[in-house]
Design an enzyme around this catalytic site. Sequence first.
Site, PDB file in Angstrom:
ATOM      1  N   SER A 141     -11.606   0.513   3.959  1.00  0.00           N
ATOM      2  CA  SER A 141     -11.636   1.454   2.799  1.00  0.00           C
ATOM      3  C   SER A 141     -12.000   0.587   1.484  1.00  0.00           C
ATOM      4  O   SER A 141     -11.721  -0.506   1.414  1.00  0.00           O
ATOM      5  CB  SER A 141     -10.291   1.858   2.584  1.00  0.00           C
ATOM      6  N   SER A 190     -24.797  10.331   3.001  1.00  0.00           N
ATOM      7  CA  SER A 190     -25.620  10.091   4.087  1.00  0.00           C
ATOM      8  C   SER A 190     -25.466   9.164   5.035  1.00  0.00           C
ATOM      9  O   SER A 190     -26.068   8.652   5.782  1.00  0.00           O
ATOM     10  CB  SER A 190     -27.118   9.500   3.279  1.00  0.00           C
ATOM     11  N   GLN A 209      -5.391  -8.567   5.903  1.00  0.00           N
ATOM     12  CA  GLN A 209      -5.064  -7.513   6.453  1.00  0.00           C
ATOM     13  C   GLN A 209      -6.544  -7.243   7.251  1.00  0.00           C
ATOM     14  O   GLN A 209      -6.408  -6.437   8.414  1.00  0.00           O
ATOM     15  CB  GLN A 209      -5.171  -6.474   5.283  1.00  0.00           C
ATOM     16  N   HIS A 241      -9.386   3.501  -1.551  1.00  0.00           N
ATOM     17  CA  HIS A 241      -8.014   3.300  -1.642  1.00  0.00           C
ATOM     18  C   HIS A 241      -7.466   2.223  -2.697  1.00  0.00           C
ATOM     19  O   HIS A 241      -7.742   1.081  -2.596  1.00  0.00           O
ATOM     20  CB  HIS A 241      -7.874   2.628  -0.141  1.00  0.00           C
ATOM     21  N   CYS A 256      -0.071   2.561   6.299  1.00  0.00           N
ATOM     22  CA  CYS A 256       0.343   1.426   6.752  1.00  0.00           C
ATOM     23  C   CYS A 256       0.496   0.370   5.511  1.00  0.00           C
ATOM     24  O   CYS A 256      -0.179   0.933   4.296  1.00  0.00           O
ATOM     25  CB  CYS A 256      -0.696   0.827   7.484  1.00  0.00           C
ATOM     26  N   CYS A 311       0.778  -1.207  -0.109  1.00  0.00           N
ATOM     27  CA  CYS A 311       0.072  -0.183  -0.205  1.00  0.00           C
ATOM     28  C   CYS A 311       0.802   1.338   0.035  1.00  0.00           C
ATOM     29  O   CYS A 311       0.533   2.367  -0.201  1.00  0.00           O
ATOM     30  CB  CYS A 311      -0.839   0.239   1.160  1.00  0.00           C
ATOM     31  N   GLY A 364       0.667  -3.718   3.537  1.00  0.00           N
ATOM     32  CA  GLY A 364       0.742  -5.118   3.752  1.00  0.00           C
ATOM     33  C   GLY A 364       1.942  -5.608   4.359  1.00  0.00           C
ATOM     34  O   GLY A 364       3.067  -5.329   3.470  1.00  0.00           O
ATOM     35  N   ARG A 391     -20.075   8.525   0.521  1.00  0.00           N
ATOM     36  CA  ARG A 391     -21.678   8.538   0.929  1.00  0.00           C
ATOM     37  C   ARG A 391     -22.002   9.510   1.932  1.00  0.00           C
ATOM     38  O   ARG A 391     -21.763   9.306   2.903  1.00  0.00           O
ATOM     39  CB  ARG A 391     -21.671   7.138   1.494  1.00  0.00           C
TER      40      ARG A 391
END
Length: 399
Positions: free
Chosen positions: A253, A227, A166, A354, A384, A104, A386, A225
């Site tokens: 994510s 809402s 993860q 992500h 972070c 990542c 993996g 989102r």
Amino acid sequence: MPRKVNGPFATTGRDVVIAEAVRTPIGKSHPEKGWFRNTHPNAMLAACYQDLVGRAGIDPSEVDDLVIGCTAPFGEQSRNIGRNAWLQAGFPPEVPATTLDRRCGSAQTAVNFAAALIASGVHDVVIAGGVEHMGHVPMNSPARISELYGEPWTPEMWSQYDFVSQGESAELIAERWNISRAEMDEFAVRSHALATAAIEAGRFDAEMVSMELDGEIRRGDQTVRPSTTTETLAGLKTVFRAENGRVTAGTSSPICDSAAAVLLCTREAAERHGLRIRARVVDQTTVGVDPIIMLTGPIPATQKLLRRNDLTVDDIGLFEVNEAFSSVVLAWERELKPDMDRVNVNGGAIALGHAVGATGARLIATIVSEMERRDSHLGLVTMCCGGGLGTGTLLERES
């Protein structure tokens, strides 16, 4: 006036500066509704290259090298996508490129490596960034490759470590730091609310590359989102543990498609090419942590950067801590005790998504723009990764 922070690069006498930083919209990885469902990842990264050099006003032949991150360099993303996208953009073939994988943290590592190349005197102008089309090259691609060519984890490794996903690591973090599901839900709601406010205020406009996709101009992020509430999140099932779990899809994510790129150079090169100096790269780091709990890297990465530069948490005007899962950022908060009004102020990956190989460069683009908007002196980006890694970059905005 804030003091200038002299990181390790200062010993070389070559300041490394960021002249420009951009990123594409972030699209859902969905076969029918995803914005990039009909787009090759080459095109995503090529759009960033084109927009980056166009905004900066630099001749692409002046770029010395390209360093690009990608966590799944298979299929469409194989055979050095950093180079392929440059050629697709129609830019000079004399400019070389490399594609790297640090999970990542790939795109942030690309930026850090580019800064090191410049500071060391190897290059004067480098484009760094990342790309990930998780819709076309899904997260389980390595498993499918392993069926043909073998597993990356040997029996000797398994005898030392009982590797987990993860998602399970996010659960382990929640347990170790005693983070409740309610806290994680509240953090996710915060992410969506801040991202929504940022979009409505146009705060991502300075970094956004508009793209025409299926006849429509896309300029935004698809997974936010507005809402989202704690009530809606409370109704979600946990996804990584059938029993006694705390992590849900809402506090994770979403997988996405995106690309991002950053133009770095020496101060002298910026002046020579008439480039604006948006920020200076003060310091960088990468750390290793336990490969089982895996996602705690932002804690020691942040601590190391602060300690090495004689800074405190309160000296940092803005933080971007990647929101792989709510528990990751909340554990970081427990240890660092920052003012959360300075952390992920425009939301994060829980809302925005992500695209793993691109996010690190996207975070750099986001924090540089926000440092300008707020006139912040110092900014710190950490992620972070993996396998038990953490990346960090310390940036300074000059008055």
